[in-house]
Each structure stands twice: as structure tokens, then as C-alpha cells.
Design a protein around this motif. Structure first.
Motif, PDB file in Angstrom:
ATOM      1  N   ALA A  72       0.288  -0.630   0.060  1.00 46.54           N
ATOM      2  CA  ALA A  72       0.192   0.181   0.081  1.00 46.54           C
ATOM      3  C   ALA A  72       1.155   1.596   0.276  1.00 46.54           C
ATOM      4  O   ALA A  72       0.947   2.224  -0.678  1.00 46.54           O
ATOM      5  CB  ALA A  72      -1.126  -0.348   1.075  1.00 46.54           C
ATOM      6  N   ARG A  73       2.403   1.279   0.493  1.00 48.25           N
ATOM      7  CA  ARG A  73       2.426   2.515   0.325  1.00 48.25           C
ATOM      8  C   ARG A  73       3.296   2.893  -0.933  1.00 48.25           C
ATOM      9  O   ARG A  73       3.157   4.333  -1.549  1.00 48.25           O
ATOM     10  CB  ARG A  73       4.772   2.611   1.559  1.00 48.25           C
ATOM     11  N   ILE A  74       3.818   1.906  -1.409  1.00 47.16           N
ATOM     12  CA  ILE A  74       4.024   2.004  -3.125  1.00 47.16           C
ATOM     13  C   ILE A  74       3.023   2.477  -3.701  1.00 47.16           C
ATOM     14  O   ILE A  74       3.039   3.680  -4.221  1.00 47.16           O
ATOM     15  CB  ILE A  74       5.070   0.519  -3.214  1.00 47.16           C
ATOM     16  N   ALA A  75       1.851   1.890  -3.911  1.00 45.88           N
ATOM     17  CA  ALA A  75       0.708   2.316  -4.388  1.00 45.88           C
ATOM     18  C   ALA A  75       0.637   3.463  -4.366  1.00 45.88           C
ATOM     19  O   ALA A  75      -0.468   4.355  -4.742  1.00 45.88           O
ATOM     20  CB  ALA A  75      -1.069   1.504  -3.634  1.00 45.88           C
ATOM     21  N   GLY A  76       0.559   4.707  -2.181  1.00 46.89           N
ATOM     22  CA  GLY A  76       0.256   5.849  -2.756  1.00 46.89           C
ATOM     23  C   GLY A  76       1.146   6.471  -2.917  1.00 46.89           C
ATOM     24  O   GLY A  76       0.907   7.364  -3.660  1.00 46.89           O
ATOM     25  N   LEU A  77       2.272   6.011  -3.140  1.00 43.91           N
ATOM     26  CA  LEU A  77       3.641   6.617  -3.888  1.00 43.91           C
ATOM     27  C   LEU A  77       2.841   6.934  -5.313  1.00 43.91           C
ATOM     28  O   LEU A  77       2.733   8.340  -5.670  1.00 43.91           O
ATOM     29  CB  LEU A  77       5.307   6.507  -4.064  1.00 43.91           C
ATOM     30  N   ILE A  78       2.621   5.826  -6.317  1.00 42.79           N
ATOM     31  CA  ILE A  78       1.816   5.741  -7.136  1.00 42.79           C
ATOM     32  C   ILE A  78       0.819   7.050  -7.256  1.00 42.79           C
ATOM     33  O   ILE A  78      -0.020   7.768  -8.535  1.00 42.79           O
ATOM     34  CB  ILE A  78       1.518   4.135  -7.461  1.00 42.79           C
ATOM     35  N   MET A  79      -0.209   6.688  -6.375  1.00 44.45           N
ATOM     36  CA  MET A  79      -1.258   7.721  -6.151  1.00 44.45           C
ATOM     37  C   MET A  79      -1.441   9.376  -5.828  1.00 44.45           C
ATOM     38  O   MET A  79      -1.669   9.555  -6.683  1.00 44.45           O
ATOM     39  CB  MET A  79      -2.433   6.825  -5.315  1.00 44.45           C
ATOM     40  N   ILE A  80      -0.111   9.229  -5.263  1.00 43.05           N
ATOM     41  CA  ILE A  80       0.721  11.045  -5.223  1.00 43.05           C
ATOM     42  C   ILE A  80       0.757  11.703  -6.708  1.00 43.05           C
ATOM     43  O   ILE A  80       0.018  12.743  -7.220  1.00 43.05           O
ATOM     44  CB  ILE A  80       1.417  10.817  -4.104  1.00 43.05           C
ATOM     45  N   VAL A  81       1.310  10.506  -7.467  1.00 43.40           N
ATOM     46  CA  VAL A  81       2.103  11.452  -8.462  1.00 43.40           C
ATOM     47  C   VAL A  81       0.860  11.458  -9.378  1.00 43.40           C
ATOM     48  O   VAL A  81       0.676  12.464 -10.270  1.00 43.40           O
ATOM     49  CB  VAL A  81       3.082  10.560  -8.937  1.00 43.40           C
ATOM     50  N   ASN A  82       0.071  10.356  -9.437  1.00 41.19           N
ATOM     51  CA  ASN A  82      -1.238  10.451 -10.201  1.00 41.19           C
ATOM     52  C   ASN A  82      -2.143  11.235 -10.196  1.00 41.19           C
ATOM     53  O   ASN A  82      -1.893  12.142 -11.294  1.00 41.19           O
ATOM     54  CB  ASN A  82      -2.310   9.280 -10.024  1.00 41.19           C
ATOM     55  N   PHE A  83      -2.003  11.714  -8.422  1.00 44.94           N
ATOM     56  CA  PHE A  83      -3.219  12.942  -8.610  1.00 44.94           C
ATOM     57  C   PHE A  83      -3.057  14.316  -8.406  1.00 44.94           C
ATOM     58  O   PHE A  83      -4.035  15.313  -9.212  1.00 44.94           O
ATOM     59  CB  PHE A  83      -3.994  12.644  -7.170  1.00 44.94           C
ATOM     60  N   ILE A  84      -1.757  14.582  -7.916  1.00 39.11           N
ATOM     61  CA  ILE A  84      -1.053  15.500  -8.294  1.00 39.11           C
ATOM     62  C   ILE A  84      -0.728  16.018  -9.751  1.00 39.11           C
ATOM     63  O   ILE A  84      -0.873  17.834 -10.073  1.00 39.11           O
ATOM     64  CB  ILE A  84       0.978  15.900  -8.349  1.00 39.11           C
ATOM     65  N   PHE A  85      -0.975  15.019 -10.909  1.00 41.56           N
ATOM     66  CA  PHE A  85      -0.565  15.271 -12.339  1.00 41.56           C
ATOM     67  C   PHE A  85      -2.214  15.925 -12.545  1.00 41.56           C
ATOM     68  O   PHE A  85      -2.353  16.434 -13.467  1.00 41.56           O
ATOM     69  CB  PHE A  85      -0.183  14.054 -13.197  1.00 41.56           C
ATOM     70  N   ALA A  86      -2.896  15.451 -12.177  1.00 41.12           N
ATOM     71  CA  ALA A  86      -4.402  15.257 -12.167  1.00 41.12           C
ATOM     72  C   ALA A  86      -4.895  16.731 -11.959  1.00 41.12           C
ATOM     73  O   ALA A  86      -5.314  17.382 -12.168  1.00 41.12           O
ATOM     74  CB  ALA A  86      -5.447  14.511 -11.805  1.00 41.12           C
ATOM     75  N   ILE A  87      -4.516  17.250 -10.656  1.00 44.13           N
ATOM     76  CA  ILE A  87      -4.693  18.402 -10.126  1.00 44.13           C
ATOM     77  C   ILE A  87      -4.271  19.396 -10.831  1.00 44.13           C
ATOM     78  O   ILE A  87      -4.961  20.361 -11.506  1.00 44.13           O
ATOM     79  CB  ILE A  87      -4.203  18.433  -8.196  1.00 44.13           C
ATOM     80  N   LEU A  88      -3.138  19.574 -11.198  1.00 45.59           N
ATOM     81  CA  LEU A  88      -2.045  20.605 -12.480  1.00 45.59           C
ATOM     82  C   LEU A  88      -2.666  20.298 -13.566  1.00 45.59           C
ATOM     83  O   LEU A  88      -2.629  21.982 -14.558  1.00 45.59           O
ATOM     84  CB  LEU A  88      -0.544  20.354 -11.973  1.00 45.59           C
ATOM     85  N   LEU A  89      -2.940  19.127 -13.906  1.00 45.20           N
ATOM     86  CA  LEU A  89      -3.212  19.188 -15.619  1.00 45.20           C
ATOM     87  C   LEU A  89      -4.441  19.474 -15.990  1.00 45.20           C
ATOM     88  O   LEU A  89      -4.415  19.894 -17.177  1.00 45.20           O
ATOM     89  CB  LEU A  89      -2.454  17.732 -16.487  1.00 45.20           C
ATOM     90  N   VAL A  90      -5.657  18.812 -15.559  1.00 48.81           N
ATOM     91  CA  VAL A  90      -6.370  19.311 -15.527  1.00 48.81           C
ATOM     92  C   VAL A  90      -7.430  20.061 -14.065  1.00 48.81           C
ATOM     93  O   VAL A  90      -8.859  20.410 -15.099  1.00 48.81           O
ATOM     94  CB  VAL A  90      -7.291  18.055 -15.520  1.00 48.81           C
ATOM     95  N   HIS A  91      -7.346  20.147 -13.359  1.00 53.95           N
ATOM     96  CA  HIS A  91      -8.534  20.792 -12.673  1.00 53.95           C
ATOM     97  C   HIS A  91      -7.882  21.599 -11.910  1.00 53.95           C
ATOM     98  O   HIS A  91      -9.096  22.361 -11.422  1.00 53.95           O
ATOM     99  CB  HIS A  91      -8.549  19.644 -11.221  1.00 53.95           C
ATOM    100  N   LEU A  92      -7.235  22.621 -12.058  1.00 55.77           N
ATOM    101  CA  LEU A  92      -6.140  23.602 -11.639  1.00 55.77           C
ATOM    102  C   LEU A  92      -7.538  24.507 -11.345  1.00 55.77           C
ATOM    103  O   LEU A  92      -7.186  25.529 -10.197  1.00 55.77           O
ATOM    104  CB  LEU A  92      -4.708  23.844 -11.995  1.00 55.77           C
ATOM    105  N   ASN A  93      -7.679  25.080 -12.406  1.00 50.76           N
ATOM    106  CA  ASN A  93      -8.492  25.537 -12.608  1.00 50.76           C
ATOM    107  C   ASN A  93     -10.151  25.892 -12.194  1.00 50.76           C
ATOM    108  O   ASN A  93     -11.364  26.251 -12.236  1.00 50.76           O
ATOM    109  CB  ASN A  93      -8.743  26.532 -14.368  1.00 50.76           C
ATOM    110  N   ASP A  94     -10.426  24.647 -11.526  1.00 46.21           N
ATOM    111  CA  ASP A  94     -12.196  24.148 -11.204  1.00 46.21           C
ATOM    112  C   ASP A  94     -12.288  25.305 -10.218  1.00 46.21           C
ATOM    113  O   ASP A  94     -11.510  25.289  -9.186  1.00 46.21           O
ATOM    114  CB  ASP A  94     -12.028  22.487 -11.102  1.00 46.21           C
ATOM    115  N   PRO A  95     -13.683  24.990  -9.578  1.00 45.61           N
ATOM    116  CA  PRO A  95     -13.831  25.554  -8.727  1.00 45.61           C
ATOM    117  C   PRO A  95     -13.710  24.512  -7.517  1.00 45.61           C
ATOM    118  O   PRO A  95     -13.966  23.273  -7.692  1.00 45.61           O
ATOM    119  CB  PRO A  95     -15.560  25.754  -8.792  1.00 45.61           C
ATOM    120  N   TYR A  96     -13.774  25.194  -6.758  1.00 41.98           N
ATOM    121  CA  TYR A  96     -13.328  24.110  -5.139  1.00 41.98           C
ATOM    122  C   TYR A  96     -14.014  22.407  -5.368  1.00 41.98           C
ATOM    123  O   TYR A  96     -13.473  21.851  -4.983  1.00 41.98           O
ATOM    124  CB  TYR A  96     -12.986  24.359  -3.745  1.00 41.98           C
ATOM    125  N   PRO A  97     -15.452  23.015  -4.836  1.00 41.29           N
ATOM    126  CA  PRO A  97     -16.079  21.563  -5.634  1.00 41.29           C
ATOM    127  C   PRO A  97     -15.708  20.009  -6.032  1.00 41.29           C
ATOM    128  O   PRO A  97     -16.136  19.202  -5.907  1.00 41.29           O
ATOM    129  CB  PRO A  97     -17.632  22.034  -5.438  1.00 41.29           C
TER     130      PRO A  97
END
Length: 132
Positions: A72-97
């Protein structure tokens, strides 16, 4: 604090379920995967089909790993990278909700990566078997 050893369980189950639920349609339907590819292409993601497949399968597999508590620690690291990319590339300008689900997944992945899994997990079972 005898219950502390179970503290990770609600987070693991919730995050794991959400990852599986959110990607299972892409896993079981190529048409849905193509829709996700097109979505990523709109945001200028390089190699959108490859990115879509990697992201979807990573989320699905990591969701399973969170639920069973294995690696799970390795899976957690993989998901950290995945969701940082998701936030920065797709959701950065989205409203908070709209960005909140990605932030929640990032926070859950960070918790698991930093804390590991507790008593009720495959990792703990393996530890018990190998110590004896």
C-alpha cells in the motif's frame, strides 16, 4: 489505544473503493477509455491514450492494493504522482467542489504512503508469517 491499529482501514477502504468505482467503466469498456483519452487530449496531455490507460489501470490496481492492504505504501506513492498530475493538468482552474475529489484522493494516498497499513492487511499477515 487498542483501536489505533485499525485507524487506516476506513481510509484504505474508502479511497480504494472510490478508485475502483471511478475507473471500472474504463477498464471494462474500451469506448469509455477512448472518451477518457479524448478528455485528456483536450488538456494537452502528451500521448493521451497511453496516459489514459496508465492512469486508469494504476488507479484500479492501487485501489485493490489499498483495500487488501498489500504494498500500500508503494501504491500510495503512485497515486500521489497520479493525482498531482490530475490536479495540475486538469483540475487546477476548477472551482473547489470540482477539485475536491482529486484532493481527497491525494490526501488519502499521502496518508497511506506515509503511514502504511495497520493490523487488518495482507502486509501484516505476511509480516506475522515471516517473523515466526
Amino acid at each position: 489505544m487498542k483501536l489505533k491499529k485499525y485507524a487506516d482501514l476506513p481510509i484504505r477502504l474508502t479511497v480504494g473503493f472510490h478508485l475502483i468505482y471511478g475507473t471500472q467503466d474504463n477498464i471494462f469498456s474500451w469506448d469509455r477509455m477512448i472518451e477518457f483519452r479524448d478528455f485528456l487530449d483536450l488538456f494537452g496531455m502528451p500521448f493521451p491514450l497511453v496516459s489514459a490507460v496508465i492512469s486508469v489501470y494504476a488507479q484500479f490496481i492501487c485501489g485493490l492494493l489499498f483495500i487488501i492492504g498489500w504494498q500500500a505504501r508503494i501504491a500510495g506513492l503512485i497515486m500521489i504522482v497520479n493525482f498531482i498530475f490530475a490536479i495540475l493538468l486538469v483540475h487546477l482552474n476548477d472551482p473547489y467542489p470540482n477539485i475536491y475529489p482529486a484532493i481527497s484522493m491525494l490526501a488519502g494516498a499521502a496518508f497511506i504512503a506515509l503511514n502504511g497499513v495497520g493490523y487488518f492487511s495482507i502486509d501484516e499477515l505476511i509480516k506475522k508469517v515471516t517473523v515466526k
